[in-house]
Write a protein that holds these residues in place. Structure first.
Motif, PDB file in Angstrom:
ATOM      1  N   GLN A 175      80.317  41.407  59.113  1.00 54.57           N
ATOM      2  CA  GLN A 175      81.468  42.307  59.286  1.00 54.57           C
ATOM      3  C   GLN A 175      82.111  42.515  57.933  1.00 54.57           C
ATOM      4  O   GLN A 175      82.419  41.544  57.237  1.00 54.57           O
ATOM      5  N   ASN A 176      82.292  43.744  57.564  1.00 57.20           N
ATOM      6  CA  ASN A 176      82.824  44.035  56.227  1.00 57.20           C
ATOM      7  C   ASN A 176      84.332  43.798  56.202  1.00 57.20           C
ATOM      8  O   ASN A 176      85.071  44.497  56.904  1.00 57.20           O
TER       9      ASN A 176
ATOM     10  N   SER B  40      71.866  51.524  64.164  1.00 59.28           N
ATOM     11  CA  SER B  40      73.157  52.187  63.906  1.00 59.28           C
ATOM     12  C   SER B  40      73.028  53.136  62.716  1.00 59.28           C
ATOM     13  O   SER B  40      72.148  52.973  61.866  1.00 59.28           O
ATOM     14  N   ALA B  41      73.957  54.076  62.676  1.00 61.39           N
ATOM     15  CA  ALA B  41      73.951  55.044  61.567  1.00 61.39           C
ATOM     16  C   ALA B  41      74.495  54.400  60.298  1.00 61.39           C
ATOM     17  O   ALA B  41      75.347  53.503  60.359  1.00 61.39           O
ATOM     18  N   ILE B  42      73.986  54.855  59.172  1.00 56.24           N
ATOM     19  CA  ILE B  42      74.505  54.366  57.889  1.00 56.24           C
ATOM     20  C   ILE B  42      75.941  54.859  57.738  1.00 56.24           C
ATOM     21  O   ILE B  42      76.282  55.963  58.181  1.00 56.24           O
ATOM     22  N   SER B  43      76.780  53.999  57.170  1.00 47.97           N
ATOM     23  CA  SER B  43      78.174  54.394  56.987  1.00 47.97           C
ATOM     24  C   SER B  43      78.288  55.335  55.799  1.00 47.97           C
ATOM     25  O   SER B  43      77.585  55.167  54.796  1.00 47.97           O
ATOM     26  N   ARG B  44      79.199  56.295  55.914  1.00 52.13           N
ATOM     27  CA  ARG B  44      79.335  57.262  54.821  1.00 52.13           C
ATOM     28  C   ARG B  44      79.979  56.627  53.605  1.00 52.13           C
ATOM     29  O   ARG B  44      79.740  57.038  52.495  1.00 52.13           O
ATOM     30  N   ARG B  45      80.860  55.589  53.841  1.00 49.49           N
ATOM     31  CA  ARG B  45      81.539  54.970  52.693  1.00 49.49           C
ATOM     32  C   ARG B  45      81.293  53.464  52.704  1.00 49.49           C
ATOM     33  O   ARG B  45      81.609  52.780  53.677  1.00 49.49           O
TER      34      ARG B  45
ATOM     35  N   SER C 211      82.938  50.506  55.358  1.00 49.47           N
ATOM     36  CA  SER C 211      81.967  50.511  56.462  1.00 49.47           C
ATOM     37  C   SER C 211      82.233  49.318  57.380  1.00 49.47           C
ATOM     38  O   SER C 211      82.700  48.266  56.930  1.00 49.47           O
ATOM     39  N   ALA C 212      81.942  49.493  58.677  1.00 53.72           N
ATOM     40  CA  ALA C 212      82.239  48.422  59.640  1.00 53.72           C
ATOM     41  C   ALA C 212      81.382  47.184  59.378  1.00 53.72           C
ATOM     42  O   ALA C 212      81.860  46.057  59.477  1.00 53.72           O
ATOM     43  N   TYR C 213      80.108  47.408  59.050  1.00 56.51           N
ATOM     44  CA  TYR C 213      79.190  46.272  58.841  1.00 56.51           C
ATOM     45  C   TYR C 213      78.405  46.447  57.551  1.00 56.51           C
ATOM     46  O   TYR C 213      78.177  47.561  57.089  1.00 56.51           O
ATOM     47  N   LEU C 214      77.972  45.321  57.035  1.00 53.47           N
ATOM     48  CA  LEU C 214      76.996  45.319  55.942  1.00 53.47           C
ATOM     49  C   LEU C 214      75.757  44.633  56.501  1.00 53.47           C
ATOM     50  O   LEU C 214      75.813  43.462  56.893  1.00 53.47           O
ATOM     51  N   LEU C 215      74.677  45.390  56.613  1.00 57.73           N
ATOM     52  CA  LEU C 215      73.431  44.816  57.128  1.00 57.73           C
ATOM     53  C   LEU C 215      72.621  44.324  55.934  1.00 57.73           C
ATOM     54  O   LEU C 215      72.293  45.109  55.044  1.00 57.73           O
ATOM     55  N   ILE C 216      72.337  43.025  55.924  1.00 57.04           N
ATOM     56  CA  ILE C 216      71.613  42.467  54.787  1.00 57.04           C
ATOM     57  C   ILE C 216      70.206  42.086  55.244  1.00 57.04           C
ATOM     58  O   ILE C 216      70.032  41.208  56.104  1.00 57.04           O
ATOM     59  N   VAL C 217      69.242  42.784  54.707  1.00 57.77           N
ATOM     60  CA  VAL C 217      67.849  42.605  55.132  1.00 57.77           C
ATOM     61  C   VAL C 217      67.088  41.878  54.024  1.00 57.77           C
ATOM     62  O   VAL C 217      67.080  42.331  52.876  1.00 57.77           O
TER      63      VAL C 217
ATOM     64  N   GLY D 154      77.258  50.037  62.686  1.00 54.12           N
ATOM     65  CA  GLY D 154      77.087  49.034  63.740  1.00 54.12           C
ATOM     66  C   GLY D 154      76.324  47.822  63.231  1.00 54.12           C
ATOM     67  O   GLY D 154      75.877  47.790  62.076  1.00 54.12           O
ATOM     68  N   PRO D 155      76.150  46.789  64.117  1.00 52.34           N
ATOM     69  CA  PRO D 155      75.579  45.519  63.661  1.00 52.34           C
ATOM     70  C   PRO D 155      74.050  45.472  63.660  1.00 52.34           C
ATOM     71  O   PRO D 155      73.477  44.399  63.499  1.00 52.34           O
TER      72      PRO D 155
END
Lengths: 175, 268
Positions: B40-41, B14-19, B23-29, B9-10
């Motif tokens: 959005q990936n 949200s849970a970390i994506s397994r792959r 993955s639906a999103y890339l969260l850049i911190v 999720g955004p």
């Protein structure tokens, strides 16, 4: 590296295609030999002179190419193009174009992704123009044309690339 | 320092994506400014090269660390080759994973070692070997066409007289520039080939205006590669860029010769 990875399966075919041209020229030599055999000796003597004049510059080319590959990675070049905008982005694209190496076809997929990700027309046009300014090929260019010519041309090409970048940026906004 | 988390999720809840690749999103911190960017990936909807598209997203945003469930060997190879650390095998909520990463980083004191490590990587045996191999391949790839060009130039010299060349290139600055630019626009390839051809044309008595325009358009204008450029960057961009570069070859070629004449005192 990214662009090259995308095109890895095509590299073999591209290398094979690259040999077609010299083979065709050799066939032309064969044809000329039957029509005017005396011309072949003259042609070969010119070939030898050119090859001898290329030996030393080509050794420098390999050395500079190696240094560029040790110090510069395509991803850094990509960051230059994708991260900054405005005048700074254009100046960084200029540097990125100069230090980039490899065939232009290998760069298209990466440039496309950068464009899709929001990189402007200007920086991409500047990058493509400055691929004509190759530091690792300068020894060969100097060998043929001399220092003064190479310096003047390189300087004006870099200025020209900025003109191309701004033109593409303005045209991109208007069209 | 920027850390990316492959996420379902955004936001960080949200849970970390397994792959990573799909993955639906890339969260850049950004750990310094403590800002979050949710991207959005493109790989999540891509038919092919999903991993590579996600890699490009991270590299273009200057990410240094990726936290994910699973990262394919190919994507990992690209990321690590470009200085991005990959921490895979993680699961849970984004915020917890990020906190665990921060704590581990502080404990290991890795930041203090990052500079020498980066320096060692540049001069490391693997990097030098890869650079030598890459340089050798690039060098070898130039040679077939370059040898063909040398052979062709030799044949051209023996078959075409200087008088004929002089009749085509009259010495008129504008006309010579035009013909030089036209020739360079049709042909394309490695600049080294244009140096050899231009150098020999110059010896045949072709004016420097024509040779300079030829050198300029050889790389900057490419009718042969126009379809490939159009497909990658759009037809409008490709056509416009080639037209602008062709037109620009005139002032740049003329200015080069006139400036050179001014500096060296030769006749333009």
């Amino acid at each position: 590296m990214i662009a090259q990875a995308d095109s890895e399966p095509k590299d073999g075919r591209r290398r094979k295609r690259a040999t077609i041209f010299p083979i065709c020229v050799l066939a032309l030599y064969g044809a000329v030999y039957f029509i005017a055999p005396e011309k072949i000796g003259l042609a070969l003597s010119v070939d030898v002179k050119i090859l001898l004049s290329l030996c030393l510059p080509l050794a420098f080319v390999f050395a500079v190419l190696f240094l560029v590959n040790v110090l510069v990675r395509p991803s850094q070049v990509a960051r230059f193009l994708g991260k900054h905008s405005g005048v700074k982005g254009m100046l960084l694209a200029l540097v990125a174009g100069i230090i980039s190496a490899g065939p232009i076809f290998a760069w298209y997929p990466l440039l496309k992704r950068l464009k899709d990700a929001g990189a402007g027309d200007g920086p991409i046009a500047i990058f493509l123009y400055n691929r004509a300014v190759k530091p690792f090929l300068l020894p060969v260019m100097i060998g043929f044309y001399g220092w003064p010519y190479v310096l003047v041309l390189t300087f004006l090409m870099i200025l020209g690339s900025i003109v191309v970048g701004f033109s593409m940026e303005v045209a991109g906004r208007r069209l | 320092m920027k850390v990316a988390i492959s996420s379902e999720g955004p936001d960080l809840e949200s849970a970390i994506s397994r792959r990573f690749g799909v993955s639906a999103y890339l969260l850049i911190v950004d750990l310094e400014s403590e800002t979050l960017e949710a991207v959005q990936n493109p790989g999540s909807v891509a038919r092919h090269s999903a991993g590579i598209q996600a890699v490009v997203q991270l590299l273009s945003r200057d990410v240094q660390v990726l936290l994910t469930g699973y990262c394919s060997p190919v994507a990992r190879q690209h990321l690590e080759a470009n200085g991005v650390q990959v921490r895979a095998g993680l699961s849970g909520i984004g915020r917890d994973i990020l906190q665990r990463y921060k704590t581990a980083e502080m404990e290991s004191g890795e930041e203090e070692r990052s500079e020498p490590e980066s320096f060692r990587r540049v001069l490391g045996r693997d990097n030098l070997y890869n650079a030598a191999r890459q340089s050798w391949n690039q060098f070898l790839s130039m040679l077939p066409v370059l040898s063909g060009v040398v052979l062709l130039v030799g044949l051209f010299n023996s078959l075409v007289s200087k008088q004929f060349v002089a009749s085509v290139f009259s010495g008129h600055a504008v006309f010579d520039t035009f013909w030089g630019a036209c020739a360079g626009s049709v042909f394309t390839g490695n600049p080294i080939n244009s140096y050899v051809i231009g150098g020999e044309l110059s010896k045949q008595g072709v004016s420097l205006f024509a040779v300079t325009a030829f050198l300029l358009t050889w790389v900057t204008v490419g009718l042969v590669q126009l379809p490939a450029e159009s497909a990658a960057l759009g037809r409008r961009f490709a056509i416009l860029r080639n037209i602008v570069c062709f037109i620009l070859a005139f002032p740049v070629a003329l200015a080069t010769v006139f400036v050179l004449a001014f500096v060296t005192g030769m006749d333009p």
